[in-house]
Design a protein around this motif. Structure first.
Motif, short mmCIF file in Angstrom:
data_model
loop_
_atom_site.label_atom_id
_atom_site.label_comp_id
_atom_site.label_asym_id
_atom_site.label_seq_id
_atom_site.Cartn_x
_atom_site.Cartn_y
_atom_site.Cartn_z
N LEU A 31 -6.26 -39.28 -37.87
CA LEU A 31 -6.71 -39.24 -36.59
C LEU A 31 -5.55 -39.28 -35.57
O LEU A 31 -4.99 -40.63 -35.41
N MET A 32 -5.18 -38.25 -35.04
CA MET A 32 -4.02 -38.55 -34.23
C MET A 32 -4.32 -38.55 -32.76
O MET A 32 -5.10 -37.72 -32.45
N CYS A 33 -3.96 -39.57 -31.92
CA CYS A 33 -4.14 -39.58 -30.54
C CYS A 33 -3.02 -38.91 -30.05
O CYS A 33 -1.62 -39.58 -30.06
N LEU A 172 -18.74 -45.93 -28.10
CA LEU A 172 -18.51 -44.39 -28.81
C LEU A 172 -17.25 -44.33 -29.46
O LEU A 172 -16.93 -43.54 -30.27
N GLN A 173 -16.12 -45.02 -28.90
CA GLN A 173 -15.00 -45.10 -29.51
C GLN A 173 -15.03 -45.67 -30.83
O GLN A 173 -14.72 -44.90 -31.69
N SER A 174 -15.85 -46.57 -31.27
CA SER A 174 -16.19 -47.24 -32.44
C SER A 174 -16.70 -46.07 -33.52
O SER A 174 -16.55 -45.87 -34.35
N GLU A 175 -17.78 -45.54 -32.73
CA GLU A 175 -18.66 -44.62 -33.42
C GLU A 175 -17.88 -43.41 -33.80
O GLU A 175 -18.00 -42.83 -34.83
N ILE A 176 -17.01 -42.70 -32.77
CA ILE A 176 -16.23 -41.53 -33.18
C ILE A 176 -15.13 -41.84 -34.19
O ILE A 176 -15.00 -40.94 -35.36
N ARG A 177 -14.55 -43.06 -34.26
CA ARG A 177 -13.79 -43.34 -35.45
C ARG A 177 -14.45 -43.43 -36.72
O ARG A 177 -13.87 -43.09 -37.91
N ALA A 199 -7.82 -48.16 -29.98
CA ALA A 199 -8.80 -48.39 -30.85
C ALA A 199 -9.54 -47.63 -32.02
O ALA A 199 -9.79 -47.94 -32.71
N ILE A 200 -8.75 -46.50 -31.80
CA ILE A 200 -9.33 -45.34 -32.63
C ILE A 200 -8.30 -44.83 -33.54
O ILE A 200 -8.73 -44.12 -34.49
N THR A 215 6.40 -41.30 -31.85
CA THR A 215 4.99 -41.13 -32.76
C THR A 215 4.97 -42.24 -33.54
O THR A 215 6.19 -42.56 -34.15
N GLY A 216 3.94 -42.99 -33.88
CA GLY A 216 3.88 -44.14 -34.80
C GLY A 216 2.37 -44.55 -34.78
O GLY A 216 1.59 -44.25 -33.97
N THR A 217 2.13 -45.68 -35.68
CA THR A 217 1.00 -46.36 -35.30
C THR A 217 0.90 -47.06 -34.34
O THR A 217 1.91 -47.27 -33.48
N PRO A 218 -0.40 -47.27 -33.97
CA PRO A 218 -0.34 -48.38 -32.60
C PRO A 218 0.59 -49.65 -32.52
O PRO A 218 0.95 -49.79 -31.81
N ARG A 219 0.47 -50.31 -33.59
CA ARG A 219 1.37 -51.26 -33.62
C ARG A 219 2.81 -50.86 -33.75
O ARG A 219 3.54 -51.72 -32.92
N GLN A 220 3.39 -49.91 -34.25
CA GLN A 220 4.79 -49.45 -34.05
C GLN A 220 5.10 -49.08 -32.62
O GLN A 220 6.08 -49.62 -32.20
N ILE A 221 4.05 -48.53 -31.91
CA ILE A 221 4.36 -48.15 -30.58
C ILE A 221 4.47 -49.17 -29.71
O ILE A 221 5.37 -49.35 -28.68
#
Length: 353
Positions: A31-33, A172-177, A199-200, A215-221
């Protein structure tokens, strides 16, 4: 499902807007945002992946196959739009069944898939209703079910939750993920909200002015922004001018910033000016008599849910701090305080060209 590769994709528009070159890889099942401000090119990038907009140059590949000339209906995609795009003259069941019906599924296959998705998204009780009888959240669940109905190998979502209220959006964020991970479908999700992306997403691509900046993980960004724009857009990081006093040659510098001397992560020649960033939560407000702090004045306070955002004047430089309200219950505007910058929190994000 499918691995998506975008290589050097460019599109120019009549008004002078340019998107690209875009280089991006979305791994199978990821899942890429695509995260960025309005006008950054994220929705156009999504539409070029889908095939709704053609690229002037570059390539979009699904599992190594070039999609040039392949129409959207033949790409194996499901798409969810911000405005739902449901058929108002159909029931919920008919909306979900539309794709499989066009694809030639049997009646029993269609019914089984509709019931499976309606149970997954908790909308079985809505199957007989018309679209106009649904709330915004219910319409978005139906849109998601319809996009997944044909078992697409790639799911594309364009600002799907931006019109919903905060509580429903977070649910819905939680549900989509959860559904994305359960089905394992490769997903590209467009949003302008950092909170939503973090979140997702498995990984985040930050866009601005038509190009991917990082580009990176949320933590990296969040922890390691690669540019001044990413630092300020993600987490509203402070951008401060600094002078390099010493380069320790181990990825750390001694810099002068805001009238004090601190260590920063990065590199730079001694005597040069650089831009450093620090997150608001790493700017710590302390008592006025703190011997280790920098003197500051509170210019403005903005109270949120459990947190206070303080705009500070530190030796003539404006810096934002984010602090838990319980830690500074009596903080007020125009108060004189001291400020510490958390160790290891300063990072160089630009150098002289």
């Amino acid at each position: 499902m499918v691995r998506v590769e975008v290589e050097g994709m460019v599109r120019r528009f009549a008004d002078g807007t340019r998107i690209g070159p875009i280089d991006l890889t979305v791994e199978d099942g990821e899942l890429m945002c695509l995260l960025g401000p309005s006008g950054s090119g994220k929705s156009t990038t999504l539409r070029m992946i889908a095939g709704f907009i053609s690229a002037e140059s570059g390539h979009v590949k699904f599992d190594g196959r070039d999609m040039a000339g392949v129409p959207p209906r033949a790409r194996g995609i499901g798409m969810v739009f911000q405005w739902h795009a449901l058929f108002p003259n159909m029931s919920v069941m008919e909306n979900i069944a539309f794709g499989p019906d066009i694809a030639g599924w049997t009646e029993s296959q269609i019914r089984e898939r509709v019931l499976e998705l309606s149970d997954m998204l908790e909308i079985r009780h809505l199957l007989g209703r018309r679209v106009r009888e649904l709330s915004g959240g219910e319409q978005q669940r139906v849109s998601l079910a319809r996009a997944l109905a044909t078992r697409p190998s790639l799911l594309l979502l364009d600002e799907p939750l931006s019109s919903l209220d905060l509580v429903l959006r977070e649910r819905l964020q939680s549900e989509i993920r959860s559904i994305q991970k359960r089905l394992g479908v490769t997903t590209v999700y467009v949003t302008h909200s950092q909170e939503e992306a973090f979140a997702i997403a498995d990984r985040v691509a930050v866009l601005n002015e038509g190009v991917v900046l990082q580009t990176g993980t949320p933590r990296q960004i969040y922890d390691m922004p690669s540019s001044a724009f990413v630092a300020s857009f993600v987490g509203r990081g402070n951008l401060l001018d600094a002078v390099v006093l010493e380069d320790y040659k181990n990825g750390r510098l001694s810099v002068e910033v805001c009238g004090g001397v601190f260590q920063a992560i990065g590199s730079g020649a001694v005597g040069t000016r650089v831009t450093v960033t620090i997150k608001p939560e790493d700017v710590i407000i302390t008592a006025r008599d703190d011997p280790h702090g920098l003197p500051a004045r509170v210019v403005a306070l903005t109270c949120g849910l459990g947190m206070t955002r303080a705009l500070l004047d530190i030796n003539g430089i404006r810096v934002t701090s984010l602090t838990a309200q319980r830690e500074l219950p009596h903080l007020s505007e125009d108060a004189h305080v001291n400020v510490q910058l958390r160790d290891g929190s300063l990072r160089v994000v630009s150098k002289p060209s």
